[in-house]
Scaffold this active site. Structure first.
Site, PDB file in Angstrom:
ATOM      1  CE  LYS A 100      -3.110   2.664   2.907  1.00  0.00           C
ATOM      2  NZ  LYS A 100      -3.670   2.790   4.276  1.00  0.00           N
ATOM      3  CB  ALA A 187      -8.248   7.227   5.394  1.00  0.00           C
TER       4      ALA A 187
END
EC number: 2.8.1.10
Length: 258
Positions: A100, A187
């Site tokens: 990531k 997020a």
């Protein structure tokens, strides 16, 4: 119905997963990581790989079951070159090629640097990594990341750690419409209902960290998110009813007589 859900796999590059819930590990005590993974029924867990914390990373790995796929991130990278160095370290530690990409140079709002992230995608893809870029939901940047070798796109829903939910919903929908890659919301998701809403939109997966790590009962919250993600995916596959003006669900004529 069961067959439809059973055959519904999350595909990222050459990898396939049954679970569409990705668990972050950044804020847990080590003792709680395993129980959170079990209750979340997650098959992927993210892992920070800062060079200064290699000893801590080894400890974290001891608490993650061997059948779980690690998704190391480049947290701490401020530019593409630093992201590449961290990715190389992750591979040396045996964490595989899935990575990531997190490139953040802004210490106040912690927003990802899309420009450096595009460069990082290209650098990592050339070295055989399978990059999943964390990004601010922007169509042009997402296209560039795709063209640079991204295997999935990970737009933020809201600023990291904020628990504010789908603030970027309209922009994420544009990515769903235009980008032929898995879209993984990352997020800002603060509650199971928000995760469910994201899945109902048609995103491929949801990644959650803070909302679980800060819950009073971490294991139970992990389970709640898992159920919400599954429910949202099932609703998307079933086909949600369109939003419209009021419609009677029962006949309004012919049942009263003068």
């Amino acid at each position: 119905m069961q067959e439809k859900l059973k055959n519904d796999k999350l595909k990222i590059g050459k990898y396939e997963f049954d679970s569409r819930f990705i668990l972050g590990s950044g804020k847990y005590s080590l003792e709680l990581i395993k129980s959170a993974i079990e209750e979340a029924k997650a098959q992927i867990i993210t892992l920070a790989l800062r060079r200064a914390n290699t000893g801590e990373i080894a400890n974290i790995l001891d608490y993650i079951p061997k059948n779980i796929t690690l998704l190391p991130n480049t947290s701490g990278a401020r530019n593409a070159e630093e992201a590449l160095r961290i990715a190389r370290l992750s591979r040396e530690l045996g964490c595989g090629e899935l990575i990531k990409i997190e490139v953040i140079s802004d210490s106040r709002y912690l927003l990802p640097d899309n420009y450096e992230t595009i460069k990082a995608c290209e650098l990592l893809a050339k070295e055989g990594f399978t990059p999943l870029p964390y990004m601010h939901a922007d169509l042009y940047a997402a296209r560039a990341m795709r063209d640079a070798g991204a295997a999935a796109i990970m737009p933020l829903a809201a600023p990291i750690g904020s628990n504010k939910g789908l603030c970027a919903k309209e922009f994420i929908q544009i990515l769903l419409n235009e980008i032929d890659l898995p879209i993984i919301v990352d997020a800002g998701i603060g509650s199971p209902s928000q995760a469910c809403e994201a899945m109902q939109m048609g995103v491929s997966a949801v990644m959650v960290n803070t909302a679980i790590a800060e819950a009073k009962d971490i294991a139970l919250m992990a389970r709640a998110f898992s159920l919400a993600v599954n429910a949202g995916r099932a609703a998307f596959l079933a086909g949600l009813a369109s939003v419209s003006e009021a419609k009677a669900s029962s006949p309004l004529t012919g049942f009263l007589r003068d």
